[in-house]
Design a protein around this motif. Structure first.
Motif, PDB file in Angstrom:
ATOM      1  N   THR A 245     -11.744 -10.029   6.589  1.00 35.84           N
ATOM      2  CA  THR A 245     -11.977  -8.823   6.156  1.00 35.84           C
ATOM      3  C   THR A 245     -12.496  -9.113   4.630  1.00 35.84           C
ATOM      4  O   THR A 245     -12.545 -10.177   4.320  1.00 35.84           O
ATOM      5  CB  THR A 245     -10.630  -7.939   6.047  1.00 35.84           C
ATOM      6  N   ILE A 246     -12.823  -8.095   3.893  1.00 40.83           N
ATOM      7  CA  ILE A 246     -13.171  -8.385   2.554  1.00 40.83           C
ATOM      8  C   ILE A 246     -12.080  -8.729   1.566  1.00 40.83           C
ATOM      9  O   ILE A 246     -12.114  -9.632   0.898  1.00 40.83           O
ATOM     10  CB  ILE A 246     -13.912  -7.225   2.086  1.00 40.83           C
ATOM     11  N   GLU A 247     -11.093  -7.840   1.609  1.00 41.97           N
ATOM     12  CA  GLU A 247      -9.844  -7.981   0.874  1.00 41.97           C
ATOM     13  C   GLU A 247      -9.095  -9.072   1.761  1.00 41.97           C
ATOM     14  O   GLU A 247      -9.103  -9.173   2.858  1.00 41.97           O
ATOM     15  CB  GLU A 247      -8.879  -6.892   0.705  1.00 41.97           C
TER      16      GLU A 247
ATOM     17  N   ARG B 175       0.666  -1.266   0.100  1.00 39.97           N
ATOM     18  CA  ARG B 175       0.060  -0.025  -0.071  1.00 39.97           C
ATOM     19  C   ARG B 175       0.703   1.329  -0.106  1.00 39.97           C
ATOM     20  O   ARG B 175       0.305   2.345  -0.755  1.00 39.97           O
ATOM     21  CB  ARG B 175      -0.862   0.137   1.293  1.00 39.97           C
TER      22      ARG B 175
ATOM     23  N   TRP C 297     -22.521  -6.637  -3.184  1.00 39.62           N
ATOM     24  CA  TRP C 297     -22.065  -5.235  -3.164  1.00 39.62           C
ATOM     25  C   TRP C 297     -20.577  -5.275  -3.500  1.00 39.62           C
ATOM     26  O   TRP C 297     -20.197  -4.250  -4.135  1.00 39.62           O
ATOM     27  CB  TRP C 297     -21.992  -5.094  -1.606  1.00 39.62           C
ATOM     28  N   GLN C 298     -19.825  -6.144  -3.568  1.00 37.97           N
ATOM     29  CA  GLN C 298     -18.399  -6.345  -4.203  1.00 37.97           C
ATOM     30  C   GLN C 298     -18.031  -7.696  -4.319  1.00 37.97           C
ATOM     31  O   GLN C 298     -18.259  -8.784  -3.744  1.00 37.97           O
ATOM     32  CB  GLN C 298     -17.618  -5.569  -2.862  1.00 37.97           C
TER      33      GLN C 298
ATOM     34  N   PRO D  90     -10.659  -1.490  -4.830  1.00 37.44           N
ATOM     35  CA  PRO D  90      -9.576  -0.635  -3.586  1.00 37.44           C
ATOM     36  C   PRO D  90      -8.631   0.174  -4.319  1.00 37.44           C
ATOM     37  O   PRO D  90      -8.261  -0.137  -5.625  1.00 37.44           O
ATOM     38  CB  PRO D  90      -9.058  -1.760  -2.983  1.00 37.44           C
ATOM     39  N   GLY D  91      -8.062   1.169  -4.006  1.00 38.88           N
ATOM     40  CA  GLY D  91      -7.026   2.150  -4.432  1.00 38.88           C
ATOM     41  C   GLY D  91      -6.037   1.255  -4.885  1.00 38.88           C
ATOM     42  O   GLY D  91      -5.416   1.424  -6.074  1.00 38.88           O
ATOM     43  N   PRO D  92      -5.339   0.387  -4.153  1.00 35.45           N
ATOM     44  CA  PRO D  92      -4.268  -0.508  -4.565  1.00 35.45           C
ATOM     45  C   PRO D  92      -4.629  -1.600  -5.304  1.00 35.45           C
ATOM     46  O   PRO D  92      -3.661  -2.205  -6.012  1.00 35.45           O
ATOM     47  CB  PRO D  92      -3.725  -0.950  -3.246  1.00 35.45           C
TER      48      PRO D  92
ATOM     49  N   LYS E  10     -17.067 -10.791   7.383  1.00 38.40           N
ATOM     50  CA  LYS E  10     -16.613  -9.817   7.942  1.00 38.40           C
ATOM     51  C   LYS E  10     -17.202  -9.283   9.248  1.00 38.40           C
ATOM     52  O   LYS E  10     -18.307  -8.807   8.800  1.00 38.40           O
ATOM     53  CB  LYS E  10     -16.072  -8.675   7.050  1.00 38.40           C
TER      54      LYS E  10
HETATM   55  P1  XMP Z   1     -11.438  -4.648   4.169  1.00 43.76           P
HETATM   56  O1  XMP Z   1     -10.498  -5.616   3.363  1.00 43.76           O
HETATM   57  O2  XMP Z   1     -10.913  -3.866   5.110  1.00 43.76           O
HETATM   58  O3  XMP Z   1     -12.178  -3.689   2.903  1.00 43.76           O
HETATM   59  O4  XMP Z   1     -12.785  -5.531   4.715  1.00 43.76           O
HETATM   60  C1  XMP Z   1     -13.465  -3.025   3.060  1.00 43.76           C
HETATM   61  C2  XMP Z   1     -13.383  -1.896   2.058  1.00 43.76           C
HETATM   62  O5  XMP Z   1     -12.397  -1.250   1.696  1.00 43.76           O
HETATM   63  C3  XMP Z   1     -11.784  -1.282   0.646  1.00 43.76           C
HETATM   64  N1  XMP Z   1     -10.442  -1.325   0.673  1.00 43.76           N
HETATM   65  C4  XMP Z   1      -9.751  -0.223   0.392  1.00 43.76           C
HETATM   66  N2  XMP Z   1      -9.698   0.905  -0.452  1.00 43.76           N
HETATM   67  N3  XMP Z   1      -7.622   1.406  -0.223  1.00 43.76           N
HETATM   68  C5  XMP Z   1      -8.822   1.552  -0.778  1.00 43.76           C
HETATM   69  O6  XMP Z   1      -9.236   2.612  -1.401  1.00 43.76           O
HETATM   70  C6  XMP Z   1      -7.339   0.602   0.296  1.00 43.76           C
HETATM   71  O7  XMP Z   1      -6.135   0.244   0.700  1.00 43.76           O
HETATM   72  C7  XMP Z   1      -8.252  -0.559   0.747  1.00 43.76           C
HETATM   73  N4  XMP Z   1      -8.267  -1.523   1.496  1.00 43.76           N
HETATM   74  C8  XMP Z   1      -9.468  -2.157   1.287  1.00 43.76           C
HETATM   75  C9  XMP Z   1     -12.136  -3.026   0.109  1.00 43.76           C
HETATM   76  O8  XMP Z   1     -11.972  -3.161  -1.279  1.00 43.76           O
HETATM   77  C10 XMP Z   1     -13.492  -2.817   0.639  1.00 43.76           C
HETATM   78  O9  XMP Z   1     -14.494  -2.221  -0.274  1.00 43.76           O
END
Ligand code: XMP
Length: 318
Positions: free
Chosen positions: A314-316, A101, A238-239, A197-199, A310
């Protein structure tokens, strides 16, 4: 009473007062928020809005070209910058999720700073920040704003960070942003896009990133996402996305033993991403998708479906 129409009228007027003849730069991501912010600003100040859309090489298959075309079709003054190689070089050999990141955040700042410098007398930076982002950046969850912060502490402010900030969507929730976007005439397909996600795919490739791994994951992801669309499932989710695991497993093809990559598919229901449940996708869909992936994507011989909620997952995956 809040309506998308009144929001657009009032915001356009406010922006015109605030910005006058000033030039504004905005980074487009292909997502809903930055796109709606751009169209709103464009309505207010026209060609004085300079949009920059960076290809970090970690987007979905064909996404850079197709989204750039859409932006151009919307009349936006947009410059597409293909910086894939720069990002892949910055990521080489890195397997730690937070280091990925940080490398991506830093590369983005460098590229964006270079581009912003090429616009004479730009004085404002516009961002598609929405209300939930404002809350989230306070809790410092490692999103893009946190990345920018850690960069500051090390190297000092990049020049574009000295710009004045304008954030026209700062008071809105996601559904309000979508309604504003619809009022502005933005394509429903763009407004209905899943969060990304941005990354990008970097945090869906576990372990280190290579161009070949990105290519494999883009192919897998495209089969999955296009399938969701064809089966009428995309808008019920949703995703969704695919994850490339750092694992090889044994398979057979014809008379040959294979030893190839495994991918995970993930689809979740959520309202804000803070909690999420895995989606009960039809078995027939999963069966067809798995067969398509294994038959069409060279280097993949196994597909699994992620059935974790989650929290605690987590989602990712990173
Ligand atoms: P997690 O994995 O934390 O993700 O359950 C929750 C939401 O956030 C997004 N996500 C990110 N978006 N930069 C972003 O712009 C990031 O580093 C990042 N990490 C997680 C993820 O896709 C989900 O929608």
């Amino acid at each position: 009473d809040w309506t998308p129409q009144s929001f657009v009228e009032e915001t356009v007027e406010d922006l015109q007062k605030k910005l006058g003849n000033d030039k504004v730069v905005l980074g487009l991501s292909g997502g809903v928020d930055s796109s709606v912010a751009a169209v709103l600003l464009h309505k207010a100040i026209g060609k004085n809005l300079y949009c920059i859309f960076v290809n970090n090489g970690l987007l979905r298959k064909n996404e850079f070209e197709s989204v750039l075309k859409q932006y151009e079709g919307m009349g936006l003054n947009v410059k597409g910058v293909d910086a894939s190689k720069r990002f892949l070089d910055a990521l080489a050999g890195i397997d730690d999720p937070e280091k990925k990141r940080k490398a991506i955040g830093n590369a983005f700042i460098e590229v964006f700073d270079d581009e912003a410098h090429q616009i004479d007398n730009v004085t404002w930076l516009a961002q598609g920040t929405i209300y939930p982002d404002v809350i989230e950046s306070v809790s410092a969850t490692g999103g893009p704003s946190a990345t920018i912060k850690s960069h500051h502490n090390v190297g000092g402010l990049p020049d574009f960070m000295k710009l004045k900030i304008v954030e026209p969507l700062k008071a809105l929730f996601k559904d309000e942003v979508r309604r504003v976007g619809a009022t502005l005439g933005i394509n429903p397909l763009l407004l209905g896009r899943h969060p990304f996600p941005g990354p990008g795919l970097a945090i869906r490739i576990l372990g280190d990133i290579t161009a070949e791994k990105v290519r494999i994951l883009q192919e897998v992801d495209a089969i999955f996402i296009n399938g969701l669309r064809e089966w009428g499932l995309y808008d019920k989710v949703w995703q969704a996305g695919a994850i490339l695991l750092p694992v090889n497993s044994v398979g057979v093809m014809g008379d040959e033993r294979t030893y190839e990559k495994c991918v995970a598919l993930r689809a979740v229901e959520s309202t804000d991403g803070m909690t999420a449940d895995w989606v009960n996708l039809p078995y027939e869909f999963l069966q067809k998708t798995s067969n398509d992936i294994i038959n069409k994507v060279k280097g993949v011989n196994r597909v699994v479906y992620d059935i974790s909620s989650k929290p605690p997952a987590t989602i990712e995956w990173e």
